[in-house]
Design an enzyme around this catalytic site. Structure first.
Site, PDB file in Angstrom:
ATOM      1  CG  HIS A 125     -27.908 -23.268   5.370  1.00  0.00           C
ATOM      2  ND1 HIS A 125     -27.131 -22.166   5.110  1.00  0.00           N
ATOM      3  CD2 HIS A 125     -28.544 -23.002   6.530  1.00  0.00           C
ATOM      4  CE1 HIS A 125     -27.300 -21.280   6.085  1.00  0.00           C
ATOM      5  NE2 HIS A 125     -28.153 -21.771   6.957  1.00  0.00           N
ATOM      6  CG  ASP A 202     -23.373 -27.950   5.039  1.00  0.00           C
ATOM      7  OD1 ASP A 202     -23.065 -28.155   6.224  1.00  0.00           O
ATOM      8  OD2 ASP A 202     -24.166 -27.059   4.685  1.00  0.00           O
ATOM      9  CD  GLN A 205     -28.565 -28.245  11.133  1.00  0.00           C
ATOM     10  OE1 GLN A 205     -28.842 -28.908  12.127  1.00  0.00           O
ATOM     11  NE2 GLN A 205     -28.620 -26.928  11.124  1.00  0.00           N
ATOM     12  CE  LYS A 228     -25.575 -24.989  12.173  1.00  0.00           C
ATOM     13  NZ  LYS A 228     -26.646 -24.039  12.495  1.00  0.00           N
ATOM     14  CB  CYS A 366     -30.768 -20.203   5.666  1.00  0.00           C
ATOM     15  SG  CYS A 366     -30.646 -18.800   6.751  1.00  0.00           S
TER      16      CYS A 366
HETATM   17  N1  7TS Z   1     -25.161 -25.618   6.430  1.00  0.00           N
HETATM   18  C1  7TS Z   1     -26.200 -26.093   7.109  1.00  0.00           C
HETATM   19  C2  7TS Z   1     -26.797 -27.420   6.724  1.00  0.00           C
HETATM   20  C3  7TS Z   1     -26.703 -25.345   8.175  1.00  0.00           C
HETATM   21  O1  7TS Z   1     -27.750 -25.816   8.857  1.00  0.00           O
HETATM   22  C4  7TS Z   1     -26.118 -24.109   8.515  1.00  0.00           C
HETATM   23  C5  7TS Z   1     -26.663 -23.236   9.605  1.00  0.00           C
HETATM   24  C6  7TS Z   1     -25.017 -23.683   7.779  1.00  0.00           C
HETATM   25  C7  7TS Z   1     -24.581 -24.463   6.741  1.00  0.00           C
HETATM   26  C8  7TS Z   1     -24.294 -22.426   8.086  1.00  0.00           C
HETATM   27  O2  7TS Z   1     -23.603 -22.575   9.265  1.00  0.00           O
HETATM   28  P1  7TS Z   1     -22.793 -21.338   9.912  1.00  0.00           P
HETATM   29  O3  7TS Z   1     -22.364 -21.857  11.232  1.00  0.00           O
HETATM   30  O4  7TS Z   1     -21.679 -21.027   8.994  1.00  0.00           O
HETATM   31  O5  7TS Z   1     -23.802 -20.232   9.999  1.00  0.00           O
HETATM   32  N2  7TS Z   1     -28.014 -23.466   9.902  1.00  0.00           N
HETATM   33  C9  7TS Z   1     -28.833 -22.750  10.654  1.00  0.00           C
HETATM   34  C10 7TS Z   1     -30.155 -23.112  10.879  1.00  0.00           C
HETATM   35  O6  7TS Z   1     -30.702 -24.104  10.415  1.00  0.00           O
HETATM   36  N3  7TS Z   1     -30.746 -22.203  11.677  1.00  0.00           N
HETATM   37  O7  7TS Z   1     -29.841 -21.263  11.967  1.00  0.00           O
HETATM   38  C11 7TS Z   1     -28.642 -21.592  11.348  1.00  0.00           C
END
Ligand code: 7TS
Length: 408
Positions: A125, A202, A205, A228, A366
């Site tokens: 991401h 990370d 997911q 999530k 992303c």
């Molecule tokens: N890393 C991964 C693997 C992610 O899927 C996401 C968000 C992030 C980091 C960032 O997370 P945040 O909570 O700091 O925004 N992924 C997604 C997605 O797949 N669709 O919308 C957000």
């Protein structure tokens, strides 16, 4: 539907949003990889906080402040226990995964020099790429990439060969948001540690599907986002090994992160407060703890098992549609299906699905390097959670088939 381990009908009643209609159709929510839905148990924790003990934490002698502080620190312990971290102060409360990664990337600035090497995977991401590129700009370190294959699996050979005493850091997602691949982080951590490098995983997911055992993994840093995991947005956690967190400088300055302040000199508070400047998302943190309680009451293993069945079923049914291609066919996957229909833009499919009440994400998710690898502008991504059903998978399949007939 009642499976051997999960009472889905009962579970679905916990999520009020699942009974709403969208465009006149019962909602089928398949955008769980973007954000999960919130059970009423978590909403109740939020209402309870604002109804009974809304106060700032770590500051007041009064009862409300003490109750809020206790609940917030209990949430930290719930996160620690859930991920089996050795110590509660190794859990830093953040605003989410992005914040956690930036905190670590910023912290390494003083530890790197020209020619140092950092490894990232080909399926990250953007939030696990951009902060490290900024770190490289600040330090002269170089980014190297662990490549992937057509199945959407990482190929570790060049990483294995490229590791050296110049390797300082490796950052990789546990699960890819664009493909659902579960990456071999155990092996990556072992290899990196063998070269003396630190590893950030990370877990954004992975956490909704797989419970990481941080001590068994021996990982240096692990990041998650509550939203999530059936929790609210704007809150998450960064795990860091005590020795690393002691070494890294604070990310932000402000109240709550200090021991003593004069105009001549400030000394910083101990862990975890050194990294938690300002008033945090108190209610969010408490609700994050409630979300973990909710998931644990169902059981992460039961969740994983059920989602694996849903993934297999939905994959097999979708593949019956002519011209449908799935991106990401790794041997180990979570319940994410990224796909395209030949000759049709993913956005057009997503728009038709929405008209039919089905929520999916379309685009590059992303993760532009993944799309570049496959030479596509984006995909349609259907991501399943434990509250989804086979009937919903059937509705997705029927709607995609309808979209195909309308658009081809
Ligand atoms: N890393 C991964 C693997 C992610 O899927 C996401 C968000 C992030 C980091 C960032 O997370 P945040 O909570 O700091 O925004 N992924 C997604 C997605 O797949 N669709 O919308 C957000």
């Amino acid at each position: 539907m009642k499976t051997a381990t999960l009472d889905i009908e009962k579970i679905r009643k916990d999520f009020p949003i699942l009974s709403r209609k969208v465009n006149g159709q019962p909602l089928v929510y398949l955008d769980n990889a973007a954000t999960s839905q919130t059970p009423k148990q978590v909403m109740d924790a939020i209402v309870d906080y604002y109804s009974r003990y809304n106060a700032n934490i770590h500051r007041g002698v009064h009862t409300l402040s003490q109750e809020a502080t206790d609940a917030y620190e209990q949430a930290r312990i719930k996160i620690q226990k859930h991920f089996n971290a050795a110590r509660a102060h190794e859990i830093i409360m953040t605003s989410g995964t992005t914040h956690g990664i930036n905190l670590v990337a910023r912290g390494f600035t003083g530890f790197l020099k020209q020619g140092d090497e950092l490894w990232v995977s080909a399926m990250e991401h953007h939030s696990n790429i951009v902060p490290w590129q900024m770190l490289c700009e600040r330090t002269g370190a170089r980014l190297r990439v662990i490549p992937m294959n057509q199945n959407g699996e990482l190929e570790l050979a060049s990483f294995r060969e490229g590791l050296s005493d110049r390797t300082r850091l490796v950052f990789v997602n546990h699960v890819s948001n664009a493909l659902g691949t579960v990456n071999p982080i155990e092996e990556i951590i072992d290899l990196a540690h063998g070269a003396g490098a630190a590893v950030l995983v990370d877990g954004a997911q992975a956490a909704p599907h797989i419970r990481a055992d941080l001590q068994a993994l021996d990982v240096d840093f692990y990041t998650v986002s509550a939203h999530k995991l059936c929790g609210p947005t704007g809150v998450g956690a960064l795990y860091g090994k005590e020795a690393w967190l002691e070494k890294l400088p604070p990310y932000e300055g402000g109240g709550e992160m200090i021991e003593e302040v004069t105009f001549e000199k400030t000394t910083y508070a101990g862990l975890p407060h050194k990294f938690e400047a300002g008033t945090p998302n108190i209610c969010g943190g408490i609700a994050f703890g409630a979300a973990l309680d909710y998931l644990n009451a169902i059981g992460m293993e039961a969740i994983s098992g059920y989602e694996a069945e849903l993934l297999d079923y939905a994959t097999a049914e979708l593949l019956k549609i002519p011209g449908l291609k799935i991106y990401g066919q790794a041997a180990r996957k979570t319940s994410v299906i990224s796909f395209n229909l030949e000759g049709i833009h993913p956005y057009d499919i997503g728009t038709i699905l929405d008209k039919l009440g089905i929520a999916v994400r379309t685009g590059h998710h992303c993760a532009q390097p993944v799309m570049d690898f496959y030479k596509i502008p984006g995909t349609v991504r259907a991501s399943f959670s434990f509250y989804n059903t086979r009937e919903e998978a059937d509705r997705l399949v029927a709607a995609v088939e309808k979209a195909r007939q309308m658009l081809s």
